[in-house]
Design an enzyme around this catalytic site. Structure first.
Site, PDB file in Angstrom:
ATOM      1  N   HIS A  43      22.061 -27.430   2.366  1.00  0.00           N
ATOM      2  CA  HIS A  43      20.801 -26.843   2.303  1.00  0.00           C
ATOM      3  C   HIS A  43      19.801 -27.847   3.186  1.00  0.00           C
ATOM      4  CE1 HIS A  43      17.808 -24.026   0.544  1.00  0.00           C
ATOM      5  NE2 HIS A  43      17.270 -24.887   1.502  1.00  0.00           N
ATOM      6  N   GLU A  70      22.659 -23.085   3.880  1.00  0.00           N
ATOM      7  CA  GLU A  70      21.512 -22.378   3.197  1.00  0.00           C
ATOM      8  C   GLU A  70      20.229 -22.851   3.897  1.00  0.00           C
ATOM      9  OE1 GLU A  70      23.214 -21.943  -1.339  1.00  0.00           O
ATOM     10  OE2 GLU A  70      21.606 -23.386  -0.743  1.00  0.00           O
ATOM     11  N   HIS A 190      22.300 -21.360  -8.354  1.00  0.00           N
ATOM     12  CA  HIS A 190      21.133 -22.159  -9.160  1.00  0.00           C
ATOM     13  C   HIS A 190      21.348 -22.441 -10.342  1.00  0.00           C
ATOM     14  CE1 HIS A 190      17.474 -24.139  -7.784  1.00  0.00           C
ATOM     15  NE2 HIS A 190      17.143 -23.717  -8.957  1.00  0.00           N
TER      16      HIS A 190
END
Length: 237
Positions: A43, A70, A190
């Site tokens: 990410h 991401e 997450h």
């Protein structure tokens, strides 16, 4: 089984803390795959505080499983993804100064923007996924914008599960059932950990993939990276 993609942002954070190339991000990515993980997730953020944009380019030749990138679809991010052409791009609405992702997309308000971005990625043969909260209307909106998959933002589940509230998975089950009806693939990520991953996986119908970084790397400090990767894989079978 549900596939495990390991987010290696925290490895880059550790490397950047001292400069140099220790730990070696590319070697860690290679090792994680050899331990059995089904993919690598990164990410990158505009300030490059962990994953650098060059890391994404370098990892392209190293990731032989699934490469998932991401990020917030700003121009720099879009250009990077189109250059690398990973197997999957996951769109996340995080602000540049956010410590970590903290919400899913409003797929209704952002319909036109997301539709255009997703169409561009799909024209380039990249599977798309968008970060959403477990809200049926947001899932339906995701279907309308043409994404291939959704990724559930699972922080609220993880927080409540930690204090014994197992019913916190209920909104995710409802949203997953709607996603199945809409023909959307389901990913999740997450705050998922060894403590909660099996319960979540067993509760969600047709969960295709989880992306886990912070918890997995933290657990590996005590249990070892190879061991932890395989512990997750067993829980995801």
């Amino acid at each position: 089984m549900t596939k495990l993609s390991v987010n290696i942002n925290k490895i880059a954070t550790l490397r950047n803390a001292r400069g140099g190339n220790v730990p070696d991000l590319l070697k860690v990515a290679t090792d994680i795959q050899s331990f059995g993980a089904h993919g690598i997730t990164i990410h990158p953020r505009p300030d490059e505080r962990h994953i650098r944009y060059q890391d994404a380019r370098d990892l392209k030749s190293v990731v032989y499983t699934e490469f998932n990138i991401e990020g917030n679809p700003e121009k720099q991010f879009i250009d990077l993804v189109l250059e690398i052409k990973p197997e999957q791009v996951t769109l996340v609405p995080d602000a540049p100064n956010a410590i970590t992702s903290n919400a899913g997309w409003d797929t209704i308000k952002n319909r036109q923007f997301l539709s255009e971005v997703i169409a561009e990625f799909k024209r380039n043969g990249i599977r798309t996924s968008i970060f959403v909260d477990p809200i049926v209307e947001m899932v339906e909106g995701a279907k309308d914008i043409g994404t291939d998959r959704i990724e559930f933002y699972t922080e609220s589940f993880a927080r409540e599960y930690e204090v014994g509230n197992v019913s916190s998975v209920a909104p995710y089950v409802d949203a997953a059932l709607r996603a199945n009806m809409c023909g959307l693939g389901i990913n999740a990520g997450h705050d998922l950990s060894l403590n909660n991953i099996q319960y979540f996986k067993d509760s969600i119908p047709d969960l295709l993939e989880v992306s886990i970084g912070h918890a997995l790397i933290s657990e590996a400090l005590y249990l070892g990276l190879e061991n932890v990767v395989n512990m997750y894989i067993k829980k995801l079978m």
